[in-house]
Design a protein around this motif. Structure first.
Motif, PDB file in Angstrom:
ATOM      1  N   PRO A 110      36.689  97.747  63.009  1.00 26.64           N
ATOM      2  CA  PRO A 110      36.124  97.978  61.679  1.00 26.64           C
ATOM      3  C   PRO A 110      35.703  96.694  60.969  1.00 26.64           C
ATOM      4  O   PRO A 110      34.685  96.671  60.268  1.00 26.64           O
ATOM      5  CB  PRO A 110      37.252  98.682  60.932  1.00 26.64           C
ATOM      6  CG  PRO A 110      38.054  99.342  61.994  1.00 26.64           C
ATOM      7  CD  PRO A 110      37.980  98.431  63.173  1.00 26.64           C
ATOM      8  N   PHE A 111      36.471  95.616  61.160  1.00 28.23           N
ATOM      9  CA  PHE A 111      36.110  94.347  60.517  1.00 28.23           C
ATOM     10  C   PHE A 111      34.749  93.856  61.019  1.00 28.23           C
ATOM     11  O   PHE A 111      33.901  93.428  60.235  1.00 28.23           O
ATOM     12  CB  PHE A 111      37.185  93.290  60.803  1.00 28.23           C
ATOM     13  CG  PHE A 111      36.815  91.907  60.354  1.00 28.23           C
ATOM     14  CD1 PHE A 111      36.871  91.555  59.020  1.00 28.23           C
ATOM     15  CD2 PHE A 111      36.383  90.952  61.275  1.00 28.23           C
ATOM     16  CE1 PHE A 111      36.515  90.280  58.589  1.00 28.23           C
ATOM     17  CE2 PHE A 111      36.028  89.682  60.869  1.00 28.23           C
ATOM     18  CZ  PHE A 111      36.088  89.347  59.514  1.00 28.23           C
ATOM     19  N   ASP A 112      34.543  93.909  62.320  1.00 27.59           N
ATOM     20  CA  ASP A 112      33.268  93.469  62.887  1.00 27.59           C
ATOM     21  C   ASP A 112      32.125  94.376  62.437  1.00 27.59           C
ATOM     22  O   ASP A 112      31.010  93.901  62.189  1.00 27.59           O
ATOM     23  CB  ASP A 112      33.343  93.444  64.409  1.00 27.59           C
ATOM     24  CG  ASP A 112      34.262  92.351  64.912  1.00 27.59           C
ATOM     25  OD1 ASP A 112      34.022  91.174  64.582  1.00 27.59           O
ATOM     26  OD2 ASP A 112      35.241  92.664  65.603  1.00 27.59           O
ATOM     27  N   LEU A 113      32.404  95.662  62.336  1.00 22.15           N
ATOM     28  CA  LEU A 113      31.370  96.598  61.900  1.00 22.15           C
ATOM     29  C   LEU A 113      30.955  96.309  60.466  1.00 22.15           C
ATOM     30  O   LEU A 113      29.754  96.280  60.143  1.00 22.15           O
ATOM     31  CB  LEU A 113      31.886  98.033  62.032  1.00 22.15           C
ATOM     32  CG  LEU A 113      30.896  99.145  61.706  1.00 22.15           C
ATOM     33  CD1 LEU A 113      29.661  99.047  62.582  1.00 22.15           C
ATOM     34  CD2 LEU A 113      31.563 100.512  61.877  1.00 22.15           C
ATOM     35  N   HIS A 129      28.976  93.112  60.336  1.00 19.87           N
ATOM     36  CA  HIS A 129      27.640  93.312  60.902  1.00 19.87           C
ATOM     37  C   HIS A 129      26.713  93.981  59.882  1.00 19.87           C
ATOM     38  O   HIS A 129      25.562  93.552  59.706  1.00 19.87           O
ATOM     39  CB  HIS A 129      27.749  94.181  62.160  1.00 19.87           C
ATOM     40  CG  HIS A 129      26.422  94.550  62.758  1.00 19.87           C
ATOM     41  ND1 HIS A 129      25.606  93.629  63.374  1.00 19.87           N
ATOM     42  CD2 HIS A 129      25.757  95.739  62.809  1.00 19.87           C
ATOM     43  CE1 HIS A 129      24.504  94.228  63.795  1.00 19.87           C
ATOM     44  NE2 HIS A 129      24.569  95.509  63.452  1.00 19.87           N
ATOM     45  N   LEU A 130      27.212  95.017  59.212  1.00 19.77           N
ATOM     46  CA  LEU A 130      26.374  95.749  58.258  1.00 19.77           C
ATOM     47  C   LEU A 130      26.124  94.948  56.983  1.00 19.77           C
ATOM     48  O   LEU A 130      25.051  95.056  56.378  1.00 19.77           O
ATOM     49  CB  LEU A 130      27.037  97.084  57.915  1.00 19.77           C
ATOM     50  CG  LEU A 130      27.202  98.080  59.075  1.00 19.77           C
ATOM     51  CD1 LEU A 130      27.918  99.330  58.599  1.00 19.77           C
ATOM     52  CD2 LEU A 130      25.850  98.439  59.684  1.00 19.77           C
ATOM     53  N   ALA A 131      27.108  94.152  56.570  1.00 19.52           N
ATOM     54  CA  ALA A 131      26.981  93.427  55.297  1.00 19.52           C
ATOM     55  C   ALA A 131      26.365  92.048  55.467  1.00 19.52           C
ATOM     56  O   ALA A 131      25.606  91.592  54.592  1.00 19.52           O
ATOM     57  CB  ALA A 131      28.355  93.296  54.633  1.00 19.52           C
ATOM     58  N   TYR A 132      26.671  91.359  56.571  1.00 19.58           N
ATOM     59  CA  TYR A 132      26.243  89.964  56.714  1.00 19.58           C
ATOM     60  C   TYR A 132      25.471  89.704  58.008  1.00 19.58           C
ATOM     61  O   TYR A 132      25.236  88.550  58.366  1.00 19.58           O
ATOM     62  CB  TYR A 132      27.466  89.035  56.657  1.00 19.58           C
ATOM     63  CG  TYR A 132      28.474  89.409  55.608  1.00 19.58           C
ATOM     64  CD1 TYR A 132      28.179  89.314  54.250  1.00 19.58           C
ATOM     65  CD2 TYR A 132      29.725  89.901  55.963  1.00 19.58           C
ATOM     66  CE1 TYR A 132      29.103  89.671  53.289  1.00 19.58           C
ATOM     67  CE2 TYR A 132      30.663  90.263  55.010  1.00 19.58           C
ATOM     68  CZ  TYR A 132      30.341  90.158  53.672  1.00 19.58           C
ATOM     69  OH  TYR A 132      31.264  90.528  52.728  1.00 19.58           O
ATOM     70  N   ASN A 133      25.132  90.779  58.710  1.00 20.91           N
ATOM     71  CA  ASN A 133      24.364  90.671  59.961  1.00 20.91           C
ATOM     72  C   ASN A 133      25.096  89.853  61.020  1.00 20.91           C
ATOM     73  O   ASN A 133      24.470  89.164  61.848  1.00 20.91           O
ATOM     74  CB  ASN A 133      22.979  90.051  59.702  1.00 20.91           C
ATOM     75  CG  ASN A 133      21.986  90.392  60.794  1.00 20.91           C
ATOM     76  OD1 ASN A 133      22.071  91.450  61.417  1.00 20.91           O
ATOM     77  ND2 ASN A 133      21.046  89.501  61.043  1.00 20.91           N
ATOM     78  N   ALA A 134      26.420  89.928  61.028  1.00 19.65           N
ATOM     79  CA  ALA A 134      27.218  89.229  62.045  1.00 19.65           C
ATOM     80  C   ALA A 134      27.142  90.010  63.361  1.00 19.65           C
ATOM     81  O   ALA A 134      26.901  91.210  63.362  1.00 19.65           O
ATOM     82  CB  ALA A 134      28.664  89.115  61.578  1.00 19.65           C
ATOM     83  N   PRO A 135      27.354  89.344  64.491  1.00 27.24           N
ATOM     84  CA  PRO A 135      27.298  90.052  65.777  1.00 27.24           C
ATOM     85  C   PRO A 135      28.437  91.062  65.905  1.00 27.24           C
ATOM     86  O   PRO A 135      29.533  90.847  65.378  1.00 27.24           O
ATOM     87  CB  PRO A 135      27.437  88.922  66.811  1.00 27.24           C
ATOM     88  CG  PRO A 135      28.088  87.799  66.070  1.00 27.24           C
ATOM     89  CD  PRO A 135      27.614  87.899  64.654  1.00 27.24           C
TER      90      PRO A 135
END
Length: 413
Positions: free
Chosen positions: A312-315, A318-324
């Motif tokens: 969930p942290f990565d998701l 990704h959605l908020a800061y375009n992280a991989p």
């Protein structure tokens, strides 16, 4: 059934599609399962028969709750008489938990004050602005002391979108209070102004349809026959989320992913601040709760974007800061490769426990870090009780410290 084009307005009025009622009930039950199964809900149906079928469908989808709470879902129409009035009174009482769901047709459109109602469900077309305002007025009361800060309009007919887009919708409340003041300007009495039922002429929904099936060869005295379709398949093909602006006057359609990204950035301007709080299990739980209050369920979000294996942290990053995006498995494997100094501090028996915790995380998520609950399931319970497992680390305090550090390193990677 006559060969003709039937629209949403005709369903359950001219053509009764049992599969459509079932599809609506399944979607609503799923929505409540993801948000709050005890959120008080009113479902506005086409007629009394439709309200009964909806009640039966919802009860069948919530058998676990109906077993403990027989009045979990009730129909409240004129046919119920005093029994329906009793259900309605309990529903309005902020101190009672059930009934949770009421299905109705016209009876609850006016004159019902339900301050903790969180879901207003439209399973029938609402033809007039006055009636629409009366219906959504069932959910506009706020009760912060009972966790009621907002409410949902769940519309299966397109009524809400059409009405909010209408320039005639001015956002004025349908509930008004009248205050009596004395010569000093102090309020000496407050009372609610009784709502006036809309003129039936405002609801151009066609002639009354008799309850129950009608013989196909007989038009009857009360209008056209109602056809019943038992077969077929109906499914929800599109789910749109509309957000009402701060003025309460305009709806904006948002993709769930864009909506989530905006809400996360509102809470945390950058990923580093989110990471700092996410490392703390208590703060992490607060983040999840705040997102749920905004209608964002992390499990449903992962399924919606087709990435159920993602942490969930990565998701969120990704959605908020375009992280991989990273899967939980990738995070776990990276920790094993890069944090051998931490893992080498523990003996073989303790390392076996930490490896199992990591495996549980990779398969099921961060809930697997909850102590001592995780120690009561396989393979941990095969190694002894909680005290015996903690002894591998030198005691319970050391075990908890090791798992906390494991989480920190997992999300630092």
């Amino acid at each position: 059934i006559p060969d003709a084009e039937y629209s949403t307005r005709d369903f359950e009025r001219v053509v009764a599609l049992r599969a459509r009622t079932q599809a609506i009930a399944r979607h609503l039950a799923g929505f409540m399962a993801e948000t709050d199964r005890f959120a008080k809900t009113i479902v506005f149906c086409v007629d009394q028969e439709h309200a009964l079928e909806m009640r039966q469908a919802l009860a069948a989808l919530n058998t676990d709750l109906v077993k403990d709470h027989p009045d979990y879902v009730c129909r409240v129409t004129s046919d119920e008489g005093d029994v329906g009035s009793a259900h309605r009174a309990k529903f309005q009482d902020v101190e009672t938990q059930t009934p949770v769901i009421l299905t109705t047709s016209q009876l609850l459109t006016t004159g019902v004050d339900a301050p903790t109602c969180k879901n207003v469900v439209l399973a029938r077309v609402v033809g007039s602005m006055p009636e629409f305002k009366q219906i959504i007025g069932r959910g506009t009361r706020l009760r912060p002391d009972y966790g009621k800060l907002a409410f949902n309009i769940i519309d299966y007919t397109g009524t809400a979108t059409r009405m909010f887009a209408d320039p005639a919708f001015d956002g004025d409340p349908v509930r008004e209070d009248e205050a009596v003041i004395n010569a000093d300007g102090d309020i000496v009495e407050e009372r609610e102004i009784e709502e006036v039922a809309p003129d039936p002429d405002d609801f151009p929904e066609g002639p009354d349809i008799p309850d129950g099936p009608v013989e196909l060869g007989d038009e009857g005295e009360n209008g056209p026959r109602k056809f019943y379709v038992d077969g077929g398949e109906v499914a929800i093909v599109r789910h749109l989320v509309y957000e009402l602006d701060s003025d309460g006057r305009q709806l904006a359609c948002r993709q769930l992913t864009d909506y989530t990204g905006d809400k996360v950035r509102t809470l945390y301007p950058n990923a580093s601040e989110l990471r700092t709080d996410w490392l703390d299990p208590e703060r992490r739980a607060e983040i999840v709760e705040r997102l749920e209050e905004k209608g964002i369920d992390l499990d449903s979000l992962a399924d919606a974007v087709g990435k159920p294996e993602t942490d969930p942290f990565d998701l969120l990053c990704h959605l908020a800061y375009n992280a991989p995006l990273r899967t939980r498995r990738e995070r776990a494997d990276r920790l094993v490769r890069e944090q051998d100094e931490f893992l080498d501090r523990f003996g073989p028996d303790a390392r076996e426990v930490l490896d199992a915790v990591l495996e549980k995380y990779a398969e099921h998520g961060s809930a697997q870090f909850k102590l001592p609950d995780i120690l009561e399931v396989p393979p941990f319970n095969e190694w002894g009780n909680v005290i015996e497992i903690a002894a591998r680390f030198g005691g319970g305090k050391e075990l908890r410290s090791a798992v906390t550090e494991l989480q920190r390193l997992l999300y630092t990677a």
